[in-house]
Design an enzyme around this catalytic site. Structure first.
Site, PDB file in Angstrom:
ATOM      1  CG  ASN A   8     197.487 -15.422  29.571  1.00 50.61           C
ATOM      2  OD1 ASN A   8     198.014 -16.248  29.740  1.00 50.61           O
ATOM      3  ND2 ASN A   8     196.184 -15.423  28.858  1.00 50.61           N
ATOM      4  CG  ASN A  50     196.057  -0.701  18.810  1.00 48.13           C
ATOM      5  OD1 ASN A  50     195.515  -1.000  19.891  1.00 48.13           O
ATOM      6  ND2 ASN A  50     195.713   0.534  18.148  1.00 48.13           N
ATOM      7  CG  ASP A  54     194.982 -11.661  28.704  1.00 52.27           C
ATOM      8  OD1 ASP A  54     194.214 -10.940  29.367  1.00 52.27           O
ATOM      9  OD2 ASP A  54     194.918 -12.912  28.701  1.00 52.27           O
ATOM     10  CG  ASP A  69     187.030  -1.826  13.164  1.00 50.40           C
ATOM     11  OD1 ASP A  69     187.607  -1.739  11.893  1.00 50.40           O
ATOM     12  OD2 ASP A  69     186.061  -2.183  13.513  1.00 50.40           O
ATOM     13  N   GLY A 100     195.360 -18.151  31.634  1.00 51.90           N
ATOM     14  CA  GLY A 100     194.554 -17.374  32.736  1.00 51.90           C
ATOM     15  C   GLY A 100     195.029 -15.883  32.518  1.00 51.90           C
TER      16      GLY A 100
END
Length: 289
Positions: free
Chosen positions: A47, A255, A231, A202, A43
């Site tokens: 998460n 990231n 998430d 990217d 979910g």
């Protein structure tokens, strides 16, 4: 910059993920054999709350599960990650379930059966000015709107799955987080005050009123499962921004967290503390300069 990560309250979905891992995704009407089945907590709301707690934030979950074995398991998983579950309602409806097919490259197809998530109510729920409130769109839009009206502090919307958003909701958002396909499907986001967009391999970028304000490249990783990566990115970006990082630094940290999540087969992966990712980003930027 404060050493204590701010409180994040997640209003959103709690699901049991049923994951079939196959060589490839089926086409319409096709049956594929030889898949491996796993069950795990999921979910988007759960998460994100689990990721925020594991990154070291004070995380509270507002959601709903069924009065069944799956619901008890979801609550145990959240508590095990360090999430405050006192405001998770236990309802007569079944716990939400997501049926997920994942291929060998980590790409997925998902069908969500919302169950108790469709009956979430914010009656009696209060937010303090210090809390950051993070919502997604796997619960009713009326619930998200109510959360936006009640929230006193920083309000964040992960606009997934993509849908048309009321002007009132967009105007209240201090930050909207989407992937590139969701950004394309919601044209109104071009006018939003602050939008973070993820582009997979990217990297990611931050837009202020449709103008790119910052970007960060992705971290190379072997893909195991992309289900929980977005998430984890959301939780990390919110915590990084609220801790005072600038847009580019916050994107880079998010990231890195997302990359760790992609490399983990779980929808609620184990993560290091946010400080670990800050150090990793600082070391990488020092090595490249």
């Amino acid at each position: 910059m404060s050493n204590r990560l701010p409180a994040v309250t997640v209003v959103g979905s709690i699901n049991l993920d049923l994951i079939a891992t196959a060589e490839r995704l089926p086409t319409a009407g096709e049956t594929i054999g030889g898949a491996a089945l796993s069950e795990q907590p999921g979910g988007k709301g759960a998460n994100q709350a689990a990721a925020a707690a594991r990154l070291g934030g004070s995380a509270r979950m507002i959601g709903a599960v069924g009065n069944d074995a799956q619901g008890r398991r979801m609550l145990e998983a959240l508590a095990g990650a360090g999430v405050d579950t006192a405001d998770v309602a236990v309802l007569p409806e079944p716990t939400g379930t997501a049926l997920i097919v994942v291929d060998r490259d980590g790409e997925n197809q998902i069908v969500v059966c919302p169950g108790a998530n469709s009956h979430l109510s914010l009656d009696g729920v209060e937010f303090s000015p210090e809390e950051t409130v993070l919502c997604q769109l796997e619960v009713g839009l009326d619930v998200v709107l109510e959360a936006a009206r009640k929230a006193q502090g920083f309000f964040v919307l992960n606009a997934a799955p993509a849908m048309d958003l009321p002007g009132e909701l967009l105007e209240r958002c201090d930050l909207v987080i989407v992937n590139e396909s969701e950004y394309a499907l919601i044209p109104a986001l071009a006018e939003a005050k602050l939008v973070a967009v993820t582009y997979g391999r990217d990297g990611s970028a931050m837009f202020e009123h449709g103008r790119k304000a910052a970007e960060a490249s992705s971290v190379a990783v072997t893909v195991a499962n992309t289900v929980g990566a977005g998430d984890a990115f959301c939780a990390a970006l919110v915590l990084a921004l609220r801790q005072g990082l600038d847009y580019a630094q916050a994107l880079a940290v998010a990231n890195a967290v997302g990359a760790d999540a992609v490399g983990d087969p779980s929808s609620q992966p184990d993560l290091a503390r946010l400080g670990h990712y800050l150090e990793r980003i600082a070391a990488a930027s020092g090595a490249s300069s």
